[in-house]
Design a protein around this motif. Structure first.
Motif, PDB file in Angstrom:
ATOM      1  N   ALA A 133       0.858  -1.187   0.000  1.00 56.72           N
ATOM      2  CA  ALA A 133       0.000   0.000   0.000  1.00 56.72           C
ATOM      3  C   ALA A 133       0.891   1.232   0.000  1.00 56.72           C
ATOM      4  CB  ALA A 133      -0.918   0.002   1.214  1.00 56.72           C
ATOM      5  N   ILE A 134       0.649   2.104  -0.950  1.00 57.80           N
ATOM      6  CA  ILE A 134       1.508   3.279  -1.090  1.00 57.80           C
ATOM      7  C   ILE A 134       0.678   4.461  -1.593  1.00 57.80           C
ATOM      8  CG2 ILE A 134       2.211   2.591  -3.434  1.00 57.80           C
ATOM      9  CD1 ILE A 134       4.992   3.781  -2.785  1.00 57.80           C
ATOM     10  N   LYS A 135       0.959   5.624  -1.099  1.00 53.92           N
ATOM     11  CA  LYS A 135       0.223   6.810  -1.536  1.00 53.92           C
ATOM     12  C   LYS A 135       0.836   7.352  -2.830  1.00 53.92           C
ATOM     13  CE  LYS A 135      -1.902   8.075   2.795  1.00 53.92           C
ATOM     14  NZ  LYS A 135      -2.297   9.174   3.705  1.00 53.92           N
ATOM     15  N   PRO A 136       0.003   7.938  -3.683  1.00 53.33           N
ATOM     16  CA  PRO A 136       0.473   8.382  -4.999  1.00 53.33           C
ATOM     17  C   PRO A 136       1.712   9.273  -4.980  1.00 53.33           C
ATOM     18  CG  PRO A 136      -1.913   8.407  -4.952  1.00 53.33           C
ATOM     19  CD  PRO A 136      -1.465   8.103  -3.551  1.00 53.33           C
ATOM     20  N   PRO A 137       1.813  10.271  -4.085  1.00 58.55           N
ATOM     21  CA  PRO A 137       3.031  11.108  -4.118  1.00 58.55           C
ATOM     22  C   PRO A 137       4.305  10.304  -3.864  1.00 58.55           C
ATOM     23  CG  PRO A 137       1.282  12.208  -2.891  1.00 58.55           C
ATOM     24  CD  PRO A 137       0.814  10.803  -3.127  1.00 58.55           C
ATOM     25  N   ARG A 138       4.244   9.329  -2.933  1.00 55.73           N
ATOM     26  CA  ARG A 138       5.428   8.508  -2.647  1.00 55.73           C
ATOM     27  C   ARG A 138       5.751   7.630  -3.845  1.00 55.73           C
ATOM     28  NH1 ARG A 138       7.830   6.408   2.098  1.00 55.73           N
ATOM     29  NH2 ARG A 138       9.843   5.543   1.485  1.00 55.73           N
ATOM     30  N   LEU A 139       4.726   7.080  -4.475  1.00 59.98           N
ATOM     31  CA  LEU A 139       4.944   6.241  -5.649  1.00 59.98           C
ATOM     32  C   LEU A 139       5.542   7.064  -6.787  1.00 59.98           C
ATOM     33  CD1 LEU A 139       4.668   3.542  -7.103  1.00 59.98           C
ATOM     34  CD2 LEU A 139       2.306   4.170  -7.680  1.00 59.98           C
ATOM     35  N   THR A 140       5.036   8.268  -6.978  1.00 57.30           N
ATOM     36  CA  THR A 140       5.574   9.155  -8.011  1.00 57.30           C
ATOM     37  C   THR A 140       7.051   9.432  -7.770  1.00 57.30           C
ATOM     38  OG1 THR A 140       3.406  10.222  -8.269  1.00 57.30           O
ATOM     39  CG2 THR A 140       5.314  11.404  -9.120  1.00 57.30           C
ATOM     40  N   GLU A 141       7.384   9.659  -6.496  1.00 58.80           N
ATOM     41  CA  GLU A 141       8.783   9.917  -6.133  1.00 58.80           C
ATOM     42  C   GLU A 141       9.659   8.699  -6.435  1.00 58.80           C
ATOM     43  OE1 GLU A 141      11.383  10.658  -2.044  1.00 58.80           O
ATOM     44  OE2 GLU A 141       9.200  10.933  -2.030  1.00 58.80           O
ATOM     45  N   LEU A 142       9.155   7.496  -6.122  1.00 63.39           N
ATOM     46  CA  LEU A 142       9.928   6.281  -6.358  1.00 63.39           C
ATOM     47  C   LEU A 142      10.131   6.015  -7.850  1.00 63.39           C
ATOM     48  CD1 LEU A 142       8.521   3.704  -3.755  1.00 63.39           C
ATOM     49  CD2 LEU A 142      10.753   4.828  -3.730  1.00 63.39           C
ATOM     50  N   LEU A 143       9.061   6.189  -8.622  1.00 60.05           N
ATOM     51  CA  LEU A 143       9.140   5.885 -10.046  1.00 60.05           C
ATOM     52  C   LEU A 143      10.022   6.892 -10.791  1.00 60.05           C
ATOM     53  CD1 LEU A 143       5.425   4.911 -10.819  1.00 60.05           C
ATOM     54  CD2 LEU A 143       7.351   3.379 -10.381  1.00 60.05           C
ATOM     55  N   ALA A 144       9.894   8.142 -10.427  1.00 56.14           N
ATOM     56  CA  ALA A 144      10.729   9.208 -11.009  1.00 56.14           C
ATOM     57  C   ALA A 144      10.735   9.151 -12.534  1.00 56.14           C
ATOM     58  CB  ALA A 144      12.157   9.113 -10.466  1.00 56.14           C
ATOM     59  N   VAL A 145       9.537   9.050 -13.124  1.00 54.65           N
ATOM     60  CA  VAL A 145       9.403   8.986 -14.580  1.00 54.65           C
ATOM     61  C   VAL A 145       9.082  10.382 -15.101  1.00 54.65           C
ATOM     62  CG1 VAL A 145       8.153   7.943 -16.502  1.00 54.65           C
ATOM     63  CG2 VAL A 145       8.590   6.619 -14.424  1.00 54.65           C
ATOM     64  N   SER A 146       9.880  10.858 -16.044  1.00 51.68           N
ATOM     65  CA  SER A 146       9.672  12.212 -16.555  1.00 51.68           C
ATOM     66  C   SER A 146       8.468  12.295 -17.491  1.00 51.68           C
ATOM     67  CB  SER A 146      10.934  12.703 -17.271  1.00 51.68           C
ATOM     68  OG  SER A 146      11.275  11.821 -18.333  1.00 51.68           O
ATOM     69  N   GLU A 147       8.237  11.246 -18.281  1.00 48.67           N
ATOM     70  CA  GLU A 147       7.116  11.238 -19.214  1.00 48.67           C
ATOM     71  C   GLU A 147       6.338   9.918 -19.073  1.00 48.67           C
ATOM     72  OE1 GLU A 147       8.436  12.025 -23.174  1.00 48.67           O
ATOM     73  OE2 GLU A 147       9.289  13.979 -22.677  1.00 48.67           O
ATOM     74  N   PRO A 148       5.538   9.788 -18.012  1.00 49.23           N
ATOM     75  CA  PRO A 148       4.799   8.533 -17.787  1.00 49.23           C
ATOM     76  C   PRO A 148       3.718   8.328 -18.839  1.00 49.23           C
ATOM     77  CG  PRO A 148       4.053  10.216 -16.249  1.00 49.23           C
ATOM     78  CD  PRO A 148       5.238  10.790 -16.970  1.00 49.23           C
ATOM     79  N   ASN A 149       3.452   7.070 -19.165  1.00 48.04           N
ATOM     80  CA  ASN A 149       2.352   6.786 -20.084  1.00 48.04           C
ATOM     81  C   ASN A 149       1.021   6.973 -19.348  1.00 48.04           C
ATOM     82  OD1 ASN A 149       2.256   4.524 -18.429  1.00 48.04           O
ATOM     83  ND2 ASN A 149       1.995   3.065 -20.111  1.00 48.04           N
ATOM     84  N   SER A 150      -0.082   6.762 -20.043  1.00 45.39           N
ATOM     85  CA  SER A 150      -1.401   7.035 -19.462  1.00 45.39           C
ATOM     86  C   SER A 150      -1.699   6.147 -18.258  1.00 45.39           C
ATOM     87  CB  SER A 150      -2.487   6.855 -20.522  1.00 45.39           C
ATOM     88  OG  SER A 150      -2.478   5.541 -21.041  1.00 45.39           O
ATOM     89  N   VAL A 151      -1.171   4.911 -18.259  1.00 47.86           N
ATOM     90  CA  VAL A 151      -1.420   4.009 -17.130  1.00 47.86           C
ATOM     91  C   VAL A 151      -0.738   4.535 -15.869  1.00 47.86           C
ATOM     92  CG1 VAL A 151      -1.103   1.666 -16.239  1.00 47.86           C
ATOM     93  CG2 VAL A 151      -1.679   2.016 -18.646  1.00 47.86           C
ATOM     94  N   LEU A 152       0.534   4.876 -15.977  1.00 48.55           N
ATOM     95  CA  LEU A 152       1.248   5.392 -14.809  1.00 48.55           C
ATOM     96  C   LEU A 152       0.673   6.733 -14.358  1.00 48.55           C
ATOM     97  CD1 LEU A 152       5.006   4.530 -15.481  1.00 48.55           C
ATOM     98  CD2 LEU A 152       3.201   3.154 -14.425  1.00 48.55           C
ATOM     99  N   GLN A 153       0.244   7.555 -15.299  1.00 47.51           N
ATOM    100  CA  GLN A 153      -0.389   8.820 -14.930  1.00 47.51           C
ATOM    101  C   GLN A 153      -1.654   8.573 -14.120  1.00 47.51           C
ATOM    102  OE1 GLN A 153      -0.966  10.863 -18.678  1.00 47.51           O
ATOM    103  NE2 GLN A 153       0.744  12.258 -18.278  1.00 47.51           N
ATOM    104  N   THR A 154      -2.455   7.630 -14.587  1.00 46.39           N
ATOM    105  CA  THR A 154      -3.709   7.320 -13.892  1.00 46.39           C
ATOM    106  C   THR A 154      -3.451   6.854 -12.471  1.00 46.39           C
ATOM    107  OG1 THR A 154      -4.821   6.719 -15.961  1.00 46.39           O
ATOM    108  CG2 THR A 154      -5.736   5.815 -13.922  1.00 46.39           C
ATOM    109  N   ILE A 155      -2.452   6.002 -12.300  1.00 47.53           N
ATOM    110  CA  ILE A 155      -2.166   5.423 -10.990  1.00 47.53           C
ATOM    111  C   ILE A 155      -1.572   6.452 -10.032  1.00 47.53           C
ATOM    112  CG2 ILE A 155      -0.746   3.705  -9.780  1.00 47.53           C
ATOM    113  CD1 ILE A 155      -1.010   1.945 -12.287  1.00 47.53           C
ATOM    114  N   THR A 156      -0.724   7.316 -10.530  1.00 48.57           N
ATOM    115  CA  THR A 156      -0.006   8.236  -9.635  1.00 48.57           C
ATOM    116  C   THR A 156      -0.746   9.545  -9.379  1.00 48.57           C
ATOM    117  OG1 THR A 156       1.268   9.057 -11.542  1.00 48.57           O
ATOM    118  CG2 THR A 156       2.269   7.310 -10.203  1.00 48.57           C
ATOM    119  N   GLU A 157      -1.795   9.825 -10.122  1.00 44.72           N
ATOM    120  CA  GLU A 157      -2.593  11.016  -9.860  1.00 44.72           C
ATOM    121  C   GLU A 157      -3.668  10.695  -8.834  1.00 44.72           C
ATOM    122  OE1 GLU A 157      -4.130  12.198 -13.608  1.00 44.72           O
ATOM    123  OE2 GLU A 157      -2.233  13.050 -14.328  1.00 44.72           O
ATOM    124  N   SER A 158      -3.848  11.541  -7.858  1.00 43.61           N
ATOM    125  CA  SER A 158      -4.830  11.309  -6.800  1.00 43.61           C
ATOM    126  C   SER A 158      -6.252  11.358  -7.344  1.00 43.61           C
ATOM    127  CB  SER A 158      -4.667  12.352  -5.693  1.00 43.61           C
ATOM    128  OG  SER A 158      -3.392  12.265  -5.100  1.00 43.61           O
TER     129      SER A 158
END
Length: 326
Positions: A133-158
């Motif tokens: 279980a992880i909150k989106p801001p922490r996951l975004t920090e871990l992934l550190a993707v500059s140009e995420p695809n639509s799937v990663l955007q969906t998951i990391t946006e609150s």
């Protein structure tokens, strides 16, 4: 045994489950009481916004876990790793439970916190699953993707509602075994576990990052229920190709919506999903069932064995006969 809970952002499964079975938690470890079975649940926190819960047990009665939405938002990403030898039964929206998988009873589920679900773990069978279980801001920090695809955007946006399934490859299965075998008395065990959990997340999100970059369609518990029923229908008889029109009618969806949501959730089209399951069943029958190539081909609906061999070789790199002896 039925355990129901509301998935609030701060809900701690182990604490409430311990109260439910009248057990105690010591050092973030819950040992299953002898009268219920054997095994444990362990929790590790890598901060207030990132934790893992490991379930390993064998129970004397079925365990049904009802996960209900809290109505307090869905600002939490949950990744379930199911690695079991027996088929799991999972359902959404209080639907009749369906077998999640057929020959390979392992799966990965990435979901927002606002979908109702029910999972039944059968008695007298070893259960192994891990929940991150992880909150989106922490996951975004871990992934550190500059140009995420639509799937990663969906998951990391609150605030987004989503459900994604991924296949569990051998590398992830081995990682889960390593995580479960860690000696937590070792002084550096927490450090090691944090590295391995991040490695698990890398493998999952790397696969999700390779998915088609398409606009995300919102999903709710009713949609999730219908998609699993459709999937169960597809793999129920692998000798018969799926008919989209009939599946859409059963799901009470338009053909367009069904195709979009299915591909979004499972990462592939309905027909490709069917063909993959078909080849997995063929591989199982050739290796474990000791069937001949002809028997397997005809059982799976192929009237032309040359066509069967070509498709099988495309999936496994060997023709069926060579595969059966490999």
């Amino acid at each position: 045994m039925i355990f129901s809970f509301s998935a609030t952002p701060d809900f701690d499964f182990m604490t409430y489950f311990a109260r439910y079975i009248r057990a105690t938690v010591q050092n973030d470890l819950l040992v299953i009481p002898d009268h219920l079975g054997q095994g444990y649940i362990r929790k590790l926190a890598f901060g207030p916004d990132f934790k893992i819960t490991i379930h390993r047990y064998l129970l004397k009665e079925d365990l049904i876990i009802n996960r209900n939405t809290s109505g307090q938002g869905n600002d939490l990403v949950t990744v379930f790793f199911y690695s079991n030898e027996q088929a799991l039964e999972i359902a959404y929206n209080d639907a009749p439970q369906v077998l999640f998988s057929q020959r390979d009873e392992s799966a990965i589920q990435v979901t927002s916190n606002d979908l109702n679900s029910t999972i039944r773990f059968p008695a007298h069978q070893t259960i192994h699953y891990v929940v991150v279980a992880i909150k989106p801001p922490r996951l975004t920090e871990l992934l550190a993707v500059s140009e995420p695809n639509s799937v990663l955007q969906t998951i990391t946006e609150s605030g987004n509602s989503f459900l994604f399934f991924e296949r569990m490859e051998a590398e992830i299965k081995q990682l889960l075994k390593n995580v479960a075998a860690v000696d937590m008395n070792d002084r550096l065990s927490h450090f090691y576990m944090r590295i391995k959990v991040q490695e698990l997340l890398y493998l999952v999100f790397h696969k999700l990052s390779l998915r088609e970059n398409a606009a995300h369609q919102p999903i709710n518990s009713a949609d999730a229920e219908r998609l699993l029923l459709v999937r169960n229908e597809i793999i129920g008889d692998l000798s018969v190709p799926p008919v989209i029109r009939e599946l859409a009618q059963r799901a009470a969806m338009s053909e367009t919506k069904l195709k979009q949501l299915f591909k979004q959730t499972f990462g592939t089209t309905i027909y490709n999903h069917y063909q993959q399951a078909r080849m997995e069943e063929a591989a199982f029958l050739l290796k474990q069932g000791k069937h001949s190539v002809g028997e397997v081909g005809y059982e799976l609906g192929f009237s032309n064995l040359s066509h069967f061999s070509r498709i099988f070789e495309k999936h496994y790199g060997l023709n069926p006969k060579r595969y059966s002896y490999s």
